[in-house]
Each structure stands twice: as structure tokens, then as C-alpha cells.
Design an enzyme around this catalytic site. Sequence first.
Site, short mmCIF file in Angstrom:
data_model
loop_
_atom_site.label_atom_id
_atom_site.label_comp_id
_atom_site.label_asym_id
_atom_site.label_seq_id
_atom_site.Cartn_x
_atom_site.Cartn_y
_atom_site.Cartn_z
N ASN A 9 -45.38 95.81 28.23
CA ASN A 9 -46.00 94.44 27.75
C ASN A 9 -46.54 93.83 28.93
OD1 ASN A 9 -46.69 91.80 26.62
ND2 ASN A 9 -44.27 91.43 26.40
N TRP A 10 -47.84 93.78 29.00
CA TRP A 10 -48.51 93.02 30.13
C TRP A 10 -48.56 91.95 30.03
CZ3 TRP A 10 -53.56 95.88 32.01
CH2 TRP A 10 -53.24 97.55 32.30
N LYS A 11 -48.33 91.25 28.94
CA LYS A 11 -48.26 89.54 28.68
C LYS A 11 -49.63 89.11 29.27
CE LYS A 11 -43.46 89.38 29.33
NZ LYS A 11 -42.04 88.50 29.50
N HIS A 95 -42.48 88.25 19.54
CA HIS A 95 -41.96 88.30 20.78
C HIS A 95 -41.51 86.86 20.94
CE1 HIS A 95 -41.44 87.90 25.25
NE2 HIS A 95 -41.73 89.45 25.30
N GLU A 97 -41.40 84.65 23.22
CA GLU A 97 -42.35 83.90 23.79
C GLU A 97 -43.25 83.02 22.73
OE1 GLU A 97 -43.95 86.37 27.17
OE2 GLU A 97 -41.93 86.32 27.92
N GLU A 167 -34.41 92.02 22.43
CA GLU A 167 -34.91 91.52 23.64
C GLU A 167 -33.89 90.09 23.85
OE1 GLU A 167 -38.83 92.87 25.17
OE2 GLU A 167 -39.34 91.00 24.20
N GLY A 173 -37.62 88.60 31.71
CA GLY A 173 -38.36 87.86 33.01
C GLY A 173 -37.48 87.36 34.11
N SER A 212 -36.01 92.76 31.45
CA SER A 212 -35.72 93.20 32.74
C SER A 212 -35.28 94.57 32.91
CB SER A 212 -34.90 92.39 33.39
OG SER A 212 -35.36 90.85 33.70
N GLY A 233 -41.72 94.19 30.38
CA GLY A 233 -42.69 93.25 31.00
C GLY A 233 -42.96 93.41 32.47
N GLY A 234 -42.27 92.87 33.24
CA GLY A 234 -42.72 92.90 34.59
C GLY A 234 -43.01 94.12 35.20
C1 PEP Z 1 -40.66 91.28 27.37
O1 PEP Z 1 -41.43 90.25 27.77
O2 PEP Z 1 -40.99 91.96 26.70
C2 PEP Z 1 -39.94 91.83 28.67
C3 PEP Z 1 -39.02 92.65 28.31
O3 PEP Z 1 -40.18 91.32 29.94
P1 PEP Z 1 -39.48 91.74 31.31
O4 PEP Z 1 -39.35 93.14 31.25
O5 PEP Z 1 -40.24 91.23 32.49
O6 PEP Z 1 -38.08 91.12 31.02
#
Ligand code: PEP
Length: 254
Positions: A9-11, A95, A97, A167, A173, A212, A233-234
Site C-alpha cells: 500500500n504505497w499510500k 483503510h 486512514e 490492521e 506507520g 508495520s 505500507g512503509g
Molecule cells: C497500511 O497502512 O496499510 C500499513 C500497514 O502501513 P505500515 O506498514 O506503514 O504500518
Amino acid sequence: MRRPLIAGNWKMNGTKSSAEALLSGVVSGATSVSKAEIAVCVPFPLLCLGEQLLAGSNVQLGAQNVCTESGGAYTGEVSAAMLVDFGCRYVICGHSERREYYGETDEIIAKKVSASIAAGMTPILCVGETLQQREDGLAEQVIGSQIKGVLSRIGIDAFDRLEIAYEPVWAIGTGKTASPEQAQDAHVFIRSQVADESAAIAEKIRILYGGSMKAANARELLSQADIDGGLIGGASLVADDFLVICQAGDLAAG
Ligand code: PEP
């Protein structure tokens, strides 16, 4: 055995040039991944580039959001049919967010999931509790109501055509990760919510972990019996890190 899915998930990250480098790196490294399925969910403006660069590879394309409606006067929105036209196989729905910053309710998310399935995509339905909710002992209540809030609107058969991502909001994040046991327990609970309606679909459905997940912890998380992949994500923004997670998915596939 559920085939692991590792989805990035590049956001809201990436330019044409950085995306080109990242997609090319993922595509070339992914040739050594044979058992896990791989996807990258890129921002809308990068879909065209994604479609071109992922063509013929074992990396699928996905989006991060979709409109509830199929077309017409909805300024600024993108329909499920448009995403399919650009080669999207997956779309993230609900999601945290989007729930938090854009007020997405279970009703809106259910419509997005339905629209995506109707267009032929596989939604990745995200659920998860905040830190406060976990500390108050409400994690299962929150996750259960997010699952049932969609399930009661779209029916159990639709769950045969989607993935779920657990999640925990406190792990997204933040660098904090749910322990493998915490994540496994939540996944078992989520599967039980689906099993209330259909044991067969519950057995088949993939439940990804997100929060994470990174190169250093992917193997342990993915070795849990009910963790069927990751939403990343990251770590999906660095090709080598993402590929280590994909390799861990391969290992978990046995
Ligand atoms: C996400 O936002 O879907 C996610 C899992 O982010 P991160 O891996 O950065 O926690």
C-alpha cells in the site's frame, strides 16, 4: 492451504520517476517469488505506469480507493470500472486512514466493496482497532462490528470474493507491530466472525496482517496459521524490503 498474498500500500507516495524505479525493482526481484502472490496498490495517477510496467510480470496492480457509484456526476471520484480498465485486480476498501480522515462508515465501505466486486476486482477489506479500544478491552467488539457492518449489507457470498486485512490502527506507520500471538488471535477471531455465516468461506478467505510488517518481522508473522499474507505500507516503498517480505510469503507457503 491459502496462498499467501503480499500487497503493498504505497499510500500517497511516489512520482513518475520514483514509481518507475520502484516498480521495476519489484518486478525484477519478484521473478524469484513463485508461491506467494504479489500486488502493489499505487496512487491513482500512477495506475497507467503500473499497468505498463507490471504487464507480463507476476506482480498484480491494485488501487487504494474506489467510488461507491458506477459513473456520472461525482467530481473527483474514480469508479471501479475505471480501475479495471487500468488493469487493477485489487482495491483497498475501508483503510483506517479513510475511516478516520474521510469519514468512511461501514455503509460506505460496504458499497465500495460491492462496486468493486461487481466490476470484477477483489477488494481488500481493512478492519482494526485503535490503541484506546484495545486498552479498553474492546478490540474484538470493534473488529466484529466492522466485519458484520459490511457482511450484513452485502451478504456472505461476497466474502468469497474478497480479502480481509487486519490492521490494528496503533501499529500502522508507528513501527509498533502486533506480536505474532496478538495478530494470530485477532485473525482467528475474524475468521470466526465469517464462520458464523459460512464455515466453508471462512476456511478459504485470506486474512492479511498489516501494521508495520517489515523485512525483520515478516517471517514470524507469516508463519502463524491464520495469517495469510500482509498489507505493507512503509516497507513497500523500498523494493528490497518489500521483496524480503514477498520471500517470507513464499517460505510460509511451504
Ligand atoms: C497500511 O497502512 O496499510 C500499513 C500497514 O502501513 P505500515 O506498514 O506503514 O504500518
